[in-house]
Write an enzyme that holds these catalytic residues in place. Structure first.
Site, PDB file in Angstrom:
ATOM      1  N   GLY A  96      -1.544  -3.523  -3.652  1.00 23.87           N
ATOM      2  CA  GLY A  96      -1.248  -3.202  -2.260  1.00 23.87           C
ATOM      3  C   GLY A  96       0.069  -2.465  -2.122  1.00 23.87           C
ATOM      4  N   ASN A  97       0.960  -2.651  -3.110  1.00 30.19           N
ATOM      5  CA  ASN A  97       2.218  -1.891  -3.142  1.00 30.19           C
ATOM      6  C   ASN A  97       1.988  -0.443  -3.569  1.00 30.19           C
ATOM      7  OD1 ASN A  97       3.978  -4.752  -3.776  1.00 30.19           O
ATOM      8  ND2 ASN A  97       4.939  -3.182  -2.538  1.00 30.19           N
ATOM      9  N   SER A  98       0.822  -0.148  -4.120  1.00 30.02           N
ATOM     10  CA  SER A  98       0.542   1.204  -4.612  1.00 30.02           C
ATOM     11  C   SER A  98       0.767   2.234  -3.514  1.00 30.02           C
ATOM     12  CB  SER A  98      -0.894   1.299  -5.110  1.00 30.02           C
ATOM     13  OG  SER A  98      -1.089   0.494  -6.241  1.00 30.02           O
ATOM     14  N   HIS A 107      -5.414   6.946  -6.272  1.00 32.70           N
ATOM     15  CA  HIS A 107      -6.404   5.876  -6.391  1.00 32.70           C
ATOM     16  C   HIS A 107      -6.545   5.067  -5.097  1.00 32.70           C
ATOM     17  CE1 HIS A 107      -2.845   3.278  -7.482  1.00 32.70           C
ATOM     18  NE2 HIS A 107      -3.568   2.353  -6.862  1.00 32.70           N
ATOM     19  N   ASP A 160      -1.992  10.786 -10.141  1.00 31.10           N
ATOM     20  CA  ASP A 160      -2.167   9.667  -9.217  1.00 31.10           C
ATOM     21  C   ASP A 160      -1.321   9.852  -7.953  1.00 31.10           C
ATOM     22  OD1 ASP A 160      -3.373   7.338  -8.352  1.00 31.10           O
ATOM     23  OD2 ASP A 160      -1.860   6.022  -9.236  1.00 31.10           O
ATOM     24  N   GLY A 218      -0.550  24.982 -23.929  1.00 35.63           N
ATOM     25  CA  GLY A 218      -1.360  25.553 -25.002  1.00 35.63           C
ATOM     26  C   GLY A 218      -0.877  25.178 -26.380  1.00 35.63           C
TER      27      GLY A 218
END
Length: 466
Positions: A212-214, A107, A137, A271
């Site tokens: 901002g730590n992401s 992101h 992510d 599945g």
């Protein structure tokens, strides 16, 4: 007076008994080394490998319903509103190798057209995305530098324990590189993350994590990377002490795929459909405790079915680790990787069994026969495909879905009510099995179209004039 003196002696004795261990625990530092005891050496070693990431993302301005209408759109034509807009994204990343492999969150950089990586010593580099995955992510980047770069080593997530000290390093709110401390608060957090589902398996920490730590680092006391900070659970937008990090084992799997030249992360396909075994279900099944996943459905092409599992079996372990949610099972399979076999322990009729399950990608068979409707058709721009295991996985369809699905609705189909992911059951009373059949019916000369759709678990009917 004598009683008063005896009372004072008893008080002094009690105080001495309690004060002795307290004094032993709270000693005054006896040396310069003890006075300097802190995270400073660890931070100095780790922070050079944690970077700030600045990304530019081109976005299209949102159009109003009237602007999308074929009749009214001519009254709303604005040459400036049609131009793409630049959106700046700020986040963090971690260098994982001396040759410039960097990991961050999807992101942060997944849709970026320009990525700039800034090191702690202010060196700047352009970067490109090698591999990205929205569901996990995660994004693997490459920066080209002539010199070797500082990097962090990965620590196996399986060795991480609740209660360990941990440091979170990143660039919260763009104020600059920041270090916060805490502990590992929990493991195997499924479905956590405040909207960032990832693969549904996270390390929880109370080390403060903020916007901002992401993409930043969660490290242990040896300076090894144990997770990539991805999200927080909050009502205010700030840190409440509940943060989530993607385990390093999954990061390692992504790095390996990127080094192999892959641009997408193909995770193994189970599945199967199932649900966690709760306490009530455990009692019904004769189990002494809750845990595991009870199988409620199996696709005909499922590798679990081929290995011998059936509806009603309870999956206990995958790859030697206990699994209690479907998301946790997907994580275990993803870490193991495609093209391998993994041991699966399951329960049937009170007896425990072990089988080897092949880790395969969702089969793209029968052929999806994807079709885009032309401008001469009734719904130009509509993209349809025949449903097979690969399409079920991509579109997150029910395991038993069959027929034709809308891959992209297109402008005109959206106006009449079609959506991405709709399963087309019939058109004008004709059952739809293949995408060619649907395309032929939508290319004919008719005045009205009636369609039966499956949208999730809901059946709906559309009727519109063409």
């Amino acid at each position: 007076m004598a009683a008063h003196i005896w009372g004072m002696k008893i008080f002094v004795l009690i105080f001495a008994l309690f004060a002795a261990p307290l004094a032993a625990q709270q000693q005054v530092p006896q040396s310069a080394a003890q006075m300097q005891l802190s995270f400073v050496p660890l931070v100095k070693e780790a922070t050079p490998a944690v970077v700030n990431i600045y990304a530019k993302i081109m976005t299209q301005a949102q159009r109003t319903p009237l602007q999308r209408d074929p009749f009214f759109e001519r009254f709303f034509r604005d040459p400036f509103s049609e131009k793409p807009r630049v959106q700046n994204s700020l986040g963090s990343g971690v260098i994982l190798s001396a040759d410039g492999i960097v990991v961050s969150n999807y992101h942060v950089v997944g849709m970026a057209t320009e990525i700039r990586v800034v090191l702690n010593d202010r060196r700047e580099y352009n970067a490109r995305v090698l591999l990205g995955d929205r569901d996990a992510d995660l994004a693997i980047l490459k920066i080209d530098a002539e010199e070797e770069l500082p990097f962090l080593t990965l620590r196996s997530s399986e060795s991480v324990e609740v209660g360990e000290l941990a440091l979170a390093i990143g660039n919260p709110f763009g104020v600059g590189q920041t270090v916060s401390s805490g502990i590992v608060s929990g493991l195997a957090r499924s479905g956590a993350g405040g909207g960032n589902s990832g693969l549904g398996y996270f390390i929880q920490t109370d080390a403060p994590i903020n916007p901002g730590n992401s993409g930043g680092a969660l490290i242990d006391m040896a300076g090894r990377l144990i997770g990539i900070n991805t999200s927080i659970l909050t009502r205010s937008g700030g840190s409440n002490g509940i943060g989530f990090a993607i385990p390093a084992d999954l990061v390692a799997a992504f790095v390996a795929r990127a080094r192999d030249g892959a641009t997408e992360f193909d995770r193994p396909w189970a599945g199967i459909s199932g649900q966690p075994v709760d306490s009530d279900m455990a009692a019904t099944l004769g189990l002494d405790r809750s845990g595991g996943i009870i199988v409620s459905g199996l696709h005909a092409a499922s590798p679990f079915l081929e290995a011998g599992l059936d509806v009603g079996d309870v999956i206990l372990e995958v790859g030697g680790a206990a699994v209690n949610t479907p998301a946790e099972m997907v994580y275990r399979m993803s870490v193991a990787g495609l093209g391998r076999e993994t041991p699966v322990h399951y329960l049937r009729g009170g007896k425990r069994f072990e089988v080897q399950v092949s880790l395969i990608a969702a089969p793209d068979d029968p052929p999806r026969d994807q079709i885009m409707m032309t401008e001469r058709s009734l719904l130009p721009g509509l993209v349809m495909a025949r449903i097979n295991p690969a399409v079920i996985s991509e579109m997150n369809l029910p395991l038993e879905a069959s027929g034709v699905v809308v891959m992209e609705a297109g402008r005109f189909a959206q106006q009449v009510g079609l959506r991405r992911g709709d399963v087309i059951v019939d058109i004008n009373g004709t059952e739809i099995i293949a995408s060619e059949e649907a395309a032929e019916l939508l290319s004919g000369k008719v005045r009205w179209i009636e369609m039966t759709l499956l949208r999730g678990d809901r059946r709906t009917r559309l009727r519109f004039r063409v």
